[in-house]
Scaffold this motif. Structure first.
Motif, PDB file in Angstrom:
ATOM      1  N   THR A  28      -6.270  -6.367  44.116  1.00  0.00           N
ATOM      2  CA  THR A  28      -7.588  -5.987  44.615  1.00  0.00           C
ATOM      3  C   THR A  28      -7.928  -4.568  44.167  1.00  0.00           C
ATOM      4  O   THR A  28      -9.046  -4.300  43.733  1.00  0.00           O
ATOM      5  N   GLY A  62      -8.964  -4.691  40.751  1.00  0.00           N
ATOM      6  CA  GLY A  62     -10.173  -5.478  40.526  1.00  0.00           C
ATOM      7  C   GLY A  62      -9.957  -6.670  39.611  1.00  0.00           C
ATOM      8  O   GLY A  62     -10.859  -7.044  38.855  1.00  0.00           O
ATOM      9  N   ARG A  84     -11.701   1.609  36.413  1.00  0.00           N
ATOM     10  CA  ARG A  84     -10.452   0.853  36.269  1.00  0.00           C
ATOM     11  C   ARG A  84      -9.307   1.774  35.846  1.00  0.00           C
ATOM     12  O   ARG A  84      -8.175   1.609  36.286  1.00  0.00           O
TER      13      ARG A  84
END
Length: 112
Positions: free
Chosen positions: A4, A7, A53
């Motif tokens: 999570t 992502g 990210r």
């Protein structure tokens, strides 16, 4: 969890892990360990293009590295290589952590 935080789905993670293992199999083997040169690391880091990210990856990397309370030379090299590759500073990571995040808590062995 980690997926999570990154992502990605479990299926995506499994594909990335499979691709990494294929890439590692083609690298030189040193006494049972693979040698990731700066060029190889730069190539791997270049695949992560999103700044969000990248920050997530560095946070997860940091959490994994500190999980055993020992910083191995290879872990340190990997961490600093990621920061360098993505032109990141530690201050940017600590400021972006939400209050109460488990990684912001001081470890039990903190003496500061």
């Amino acid at each position: 969890g980690v997926l999570t935080a990154l992502g990605i789905t479990r299926a995506d993670f499994n594909q990335v892990l499979f691709d990494l293992c294929q890439d590692l199999a083609a690298l030189p083997d040193r006494r049972g360990a693979y040698f990731l040169s700066a060029t190889v690391l730069d190539g791997l880091f270049a695949e992560v293009r999103s700044t969000a990210r990248q920050k997530s990856m560095v946070r997860v990397l940091f959490d994994v590295i500190r999980s055993d309370g020992h910083l191995a030379a290879g872990e340190e090299r990997l961490f600093w290589s990621a920061l360098d590759a993505w032109s990141m500073r530690l201050e940017a990571l600590s400021a972006a952590r939400p209050a109460g995040h488990p990684a912001t808590a001081r470890p039990e062995h903190f003496y500061g």
